[in-house]
Design a protein around this motif. Structure first.
Motif, PDB file in Angstrom:
ATOM      1  N   UNK A 144     -16.859  -2.552 -16.214  1.00 41.28           N
ATOM      2  CA  UNK A 144     -15.734  -1.608 -16.147  1.00 41.28           C
ATOM      3  C   UNK A 144     -16.164  -0.160 -15.961  1.00 41.28           C
ATOM      4  N   UNK A 145     -17.299   0.228 -16.556  1.00 42.04           N
ATOM      5  CA  UNK A 145     -17.748   1.611 -16.382  1.00 42.04           C
ATOM      6  C   UNK A 145     -18.292   1.838 -14.969  1.00 42.04           C
ATOM      7  N   UNK A 146     -18.911   0.840 -14.388  1.00 36.35           N
ATOM      8  CA  UNK A 146     -19.351   0.965 -13.000  1.00 36.35           C
ATOM      9  C   UNK A 146     -18.144   1.073 -12.076  1.00 36.35           C
ATOM     10  N   UNK A 147     -17.122   0.250 -12.306  1.00 35.70           N
ATOM     11  CA  UNK A 147     -15.934   0.275 -11.459  1.00 35.70           C
ATOM     12  C   UNK A 147     -15.194   1.606 -11.612  1.00 35.70           C
ATOM     13  N   UNK A 148     -15.131   2.115 -12.855  1.00 31.91           N
ATOM     14  CA  UNK A 148     -14.493   3.402 -13.067  1.00 31.91           C
ATOM     15  C   UNK A 148     -15.215   4.513 -12.332  1.00 31.91           C
ATOM     16  N   UNK A 149     -16.548   4.475 -12.346  1.00 31.10           N
ATOM     17  CA  UNK A 149     -17.334   5.478 -11.628  1.00 31.10           C
ATOM     18  C   UNK A 149     -17.091   5.363 -10.120  1.00 31.10           C
ATOM     19  N   UNK A 150     -17.069   4.137  -9.609  1.00 30.27           N
ATOM     20  CA  UNK A 150     -16.832   3.935  -8.179  1.00 30.27           C
ATOM     21  C   UNK A 150     -15.446   4.431  -7.774  1.00 30.27           C
ATOM     22  N   UNK A 151     -14.475   4.283  -8.672  1.00 29.10           N
ATOM     23  CA  UNK A 151     -13.128   4.788  -8.387  1.00 29.10           C
ATOM     24  C   UNK A 151     -13.097   6.311  -8.453  1.00 29.10           C
ATOM     25  N   UNK A 152     -13.699   6.887  -9.495  1.00 33.27           N
ATOM     26  CA  UNK A 152     -13.709   8.347  -9.640  1.00 33.27           C
ATOM     27  C   UNK A 152     -14.403   9.030  -8.467  1.00 33.27           C
ATOM     28  N   UNK A 182       0.799  -1.223   0.000  1.00 31.21           N
ATOM     29  CA  UNK A 182       0.000   0.000   0.000  1.00 31.21           C
ATOM     30  C   UNK A 182       0.834   1.277   0.000  1.00 31.21           C
ATOM     31  N   UNK A 183       2.086   1.184  -0.460  1.00 33.58           N
ATOM     32  CA  UNK A 183       2.856   2.419  -0.634  1.00 33.58           C
ATOM     33  C   UNK A 183       2.523   3.051  -1.982  1.00 33.58           C
ATOM     34  N   UNK A 184       2.016   2.249  -2.915  1.00 34.80           N
ATOM     35  CA  UNK A 184       1.479   2.755  -4.176  1.00 34.80           C
ATOM     36  C   UNK A 184       0.113   2.125  -4.377  1.00 34.80           C
ATOM     37  N   UNK A 185      -0.677   2.741  -5.243  1.00 37.64           N
ATOM     38  CA  UNK A 185      -2.025   2.238  -5.492  1.00 37.64           C
ATOM     39  C   UNK A 185      -2.374   2.489  -6.951  1.00 37.64           C
ATOM     40  N   UNK A 186      -3.107   1.578  -7.542  1.00 34.09           N
ATOM     41  CA  UNK A 186      -3.584   1.753  -8.915  1.00 34.09           C
ATOM     42  C   UNK A 186      -5.044   2.190  -8.886  1.00 34.09           C
ATOM     43  N   UNK A 187      -5.341   3.236  -9.653  1.00 33.41           N
ATOM     44  CA  UNK A 187      -6.713   3.734  -9.730  1.00 33.41           C
ATOM     45  C   UNK A 187      -6.879   4.526 -11.017  1.00 33.41           C
ATOM     46  N   UNK A 188      -8.122   4.889 -11.335  1.00 29.16           N
ATOM     47  CA  UNK A 188      -8.388   5.695 -12.528  1.00 29.16           C
ATOM     48  C   UNK A 188      -8.060   7.143 -12.215  1.00 29.16           C
ATOM     49  N   UNK A 189      -7.158   7.722 -12.984  1.00 35.49           N
ATOM     50  CA  UNK A 189      -6.684   9.078 -12.677  1.00 35.49           C
ATOM     51  C   UNK A 189      -6.546   9.885 -13.963  1.00 35.49           C
ATOM     52  N   UNK A 190      -5.327  10.235 -14.341  1.00 35.60           N
ATOM     53  CA  UNK A 190      -5.113  11.078 -15.517  1.00 35.60           C
ATOM     54  C   UNK A 190      -5.768  10.472 -16.754  1.00 35.60           C
ATOM     55  N   UNK A 191      -6.473  11.361 -17.488  1.00 36.97           N
ATOM     56  CA  UNK A 191      -7.177  10.991 -18.720  1.00 36.97           C
ATOM     57  C   UNK A 191      -8.247   9.930 -18.487  1.00 36.97           C
ATOM     58  N   UNK A 192      -8.626   9.731 -17.225  1.00 34.42           N
ATOM     59  CA  UNK A 192      -9.612   8.711 -16.908  1.00 34.42           C
ATOM     60  C   UNK A 192      -9.079   7.301 -17.095  1.00 34.42           C
ATOM     61  N   UNK A 193      -7.747   7.176 -17.130  1.00 33.44           N
ATOM     62  CA  UNK A 193      -7.085   5.900 -17.397  1.00 33.44           C
ATOM     63  C   UNK A 193      -6.459   5.364 -16.111  1.00 33.44           C
ATOM     64  N   UNK A 194      -6.324   4.054 -16.029  1.00 40.21           N
ATOM     65  CA  UNK A 194      -5.727   3.435 -14.858  1.00 40.21           C
ATOM     66  C   UNK A 194      -4.272   3.861 -14.709  1.00 40.21           C
ATOM     67  N   UNK A 195      -3.927   4.379 -13.542  1.00 39.56           N
ATOM     68  CA  UNK A 195      -2.568   4.817 -13.240  1.00 39.56           C
ATOM     69  C   UNK A 195      -2.136   4.294 -11.874  1.00 39.56           C
ATOM     70  N   UNK A 196      -0.839   4.183 -11.694  1.00 45.27           N
ATOM     71  CA  UNK A 196      -0.261   3.909 -10.387  1.00 45.27           C
ATOM     72  C   UNK A 196       0.162   5.229  -9.765  1.00 45.27           C
ATOM     73  N   UNK A 197      -0.280   5.468  -8.524  1.00 47.38           N
ATOM     74  CA  UNK A 197       0.061   6.670  -7.782  1.00 47.38           C
ATOM     75  C   UNK A 197       0.769   6.287  -6.491  1.00 47.38           C
TER      76      UNK A 197
END
Length: 358
Positions: free
Chosen positions: A155-163, A67-82
Motif C-alpha cells: 500500500x505504501x508503494x502504491x500510494x507513492x506511485x499515485x502521489x 473515467x468521468x471520475x477517478x479514485x486516487x490518493x489526494x486530500x490528507x494523503x487519503x483515497x478520494x474520488x475526484x
C-alpha cells in the motif's frame, strides 16, 4: 462584518456541500466538494447519493469505469474520488507534498530510493491493463522487485506511485476489489499547473463546497500546512467576504442561491463531517464519541438541518434491508421514510425503517 449564528452556518454549509441532492451526474456531485473520501467503496457511493437526484449505486460504478471520475490518493494523503478533469491540478499540488511526507515510513518499510526507482520502472512496464494489488505484486516479483504482500509495503508503494502521478485506481472488480492503472493510459497526459495557481483553485473550490470556512479548516481538510492554506486564501482575497461564523472569523464566496438540504442519512466518512477542523457545529459535544468511536472511523449519521441527530446502520436480509437508527437521547428524529425509501431506490433493494434502537 456580517454575522451568522450556528444555525445559519450549518444551513450555509449543507447547501454548499450539495446536500439538497440536485446534482445530475456523479462528476458534478464530486466536483461540488472537490473530492469525496473513497477508501470505503460503499460509503463513497452513499456520499454521492445524498448529493444527486435519481442516480443509483451502479451509476457511481459506471462513472468510475467511464473515467468521468477517478479514485486516487489526494486530500490528507487519503483515497478520494475526484472528477477526472481535476486530477491533474489536485495531484500536482498535493502529490509531491504527501510523497515527501511519507518518506520516513517508506524507509522503515525498506522502500528505499533504489527500490522505488526499480519499482516505478517495473510498474510502467507491467500495468498495461487494470490489475489488482496481488497481480501487481506478483508481476513486480518476476522483475526482481519483491514485496511482502502481508506487510504495509504494497500500500505504501502504491500510494507513492499515485502521489508521483504514475498510478491511479481503475475500475473495481465485481467483488469491489480495487484495480490499478497507469494515469497516462487511463486519463491521458496531465498538464502541469504551477503551485500558486493550484492553491488559488483549491481555495476557491474548497470555499464553494464548504463555506463558511477558515484557513485552518482548509489546512485540516487538505492536509497541507497552514502556511499554504493561508497562501491559498490570500490568492483569492479579492473575492472573499469575511464573516463572523458562530463567533469565528471565516471566509465565504458569493455564489448562487443553493437549495436547502432535507434530512439526510450520511454514510461513513461523509465530506460534511470531514471537511473542517472540527465537528463542533455538526455534532453535539455529548455525542462525539458515538460519531467517532476511535481510529478515525466516522459513523453514519442522521443529519437534520446540518446537525447530527443520531447514528444509523443497515441490517441485510435475503430480500431486503432494514435501516436501524439509534437517536441521540436529547434529539428528536424527523420523519425518515422518504430518505429510507430513496436509499432503497439507490441500492436497488427493498428497504424499510426499523424501530429505533433503544
Amino acid at each position: 462584518m456580517r454575522r451568522l449564528d450556528a444555525n445559519q452556518v450549518r444551513d450555509a454549509r449543507t447547501r454548499a456541500q450539495g446536500l439538497a441532492g440536485t446534482a445530475t451526474t456523479v462528476a458534478d456531485a464530486v466536483r461540488q466538494v472537490v473530492g469525496l473520501q473513497a477508501q470505503d467503496v460503499r460509503a463513497n457511493r452513499l456520499a454521492v447519493r445524498v448529493r444527486t437526484a435519481g442516480l443509483t449505486a451502479e451509476d457511481v460504478d459506471q462513472a468510475c469505469r467511464g473515467r468521468t471520475v477517478v479514485r486516487t490518493w489526494a486530500m490528507r494523503g487519503t483515497l478520494h474520488m475526484l472528477a477526472a478533469e481535476d486530477f491533474g491540478w489536485v495531484n500536482g499540488l498535493l502529490g509531491p507534498y504527501f510523497a515527501d511526507k511519507g518518506a520516513p515510513r517508506r524507509r522503515q518499510l525498506g522502500l528505499d530510493k533504489a527500490l522505488l526507482e526499480q519499482a516505478m520502472a517495473g510498474l510502467t512496464e507491467i500495468v498495461t491493463e487494470p490489475l489488482t494489488r496481488r497481480d501487481i505484486v506478483e508481476r513486480l516479483a518476476d522483475r526482481g522487485v519483491r514485496l511482502d504482500p502481508k506487510s504495509q509495503q504494497p500500500p505504501h508503494l502504491f500510494g507513492y506511485a499515485a502521489n508521483t502521478g504514475l498510478l491511479c485506481r481503475g475500475p473495481d472488480t465485481e467483488k469491489d476489489e480495487p484495480t490499478y492503472v497507469l494515469v497516462r493510459d487511463w486519463l491521458g497526459e496531465q498538464k502541469p499547473v504551477d503551485e500558486p495557481e493550484a492553491l488559488a483553485i483549491l481555495a476557491e473550490r474548497y470555499l464553494r463546497g464548504h463555506g463558511p470556512a477558515t484557513a485552518g479548516d482548509l489546512a485540516m481538510w487538505s492536509g497541507l500546512p497552514i502556511t499554504k492554506a493561508r497562501a491559498a486564501f490570500d490568492a483569492i482575497g479579492d473575492r472573499i467576504e469575511v464573516v463572523e461564523a458562530a463567533g469565528v472569523e471565516a471566509a465565504v464566496l458569493e455564489q448562487e442561491d443553493l437549495p436547502a438540504a432535507p434530512t439526510r442519512l450520511l454514510g461513513h466518512f461523509d465530506a460534511y463531517l470531514l471537511g473542517y477542523r472540527g465537528r463542533d457545529l455538526a455534532v453535539p459535544e455529548a455525542h462525539r464519541k458515538a460519531v467517532q468511536a476511535g481510529g478515525g472511523f466516522v459513523m453514519p449519521v442522521v443529519l437534520g438541518k446540518g446537525l447530527a441527530l443520531g447514528t444509523w446502520r443497515t441490517k441485510a436480509a435475503k430480500n431486503s434491508i432494514t435501516v436501524e437508527v439509534e437517536p441521540f437521547e436529547d434529539r428528536k428524529l424527523p420523519d425518515l421514510r422518504n430518505e429510507v425509501s430513496d436509499l432503497g431506490r439507490f441500492l436497488g433493494r427493498q428497504t424499510q425503517l426499523g424501530a429505533p434502537i433503544e
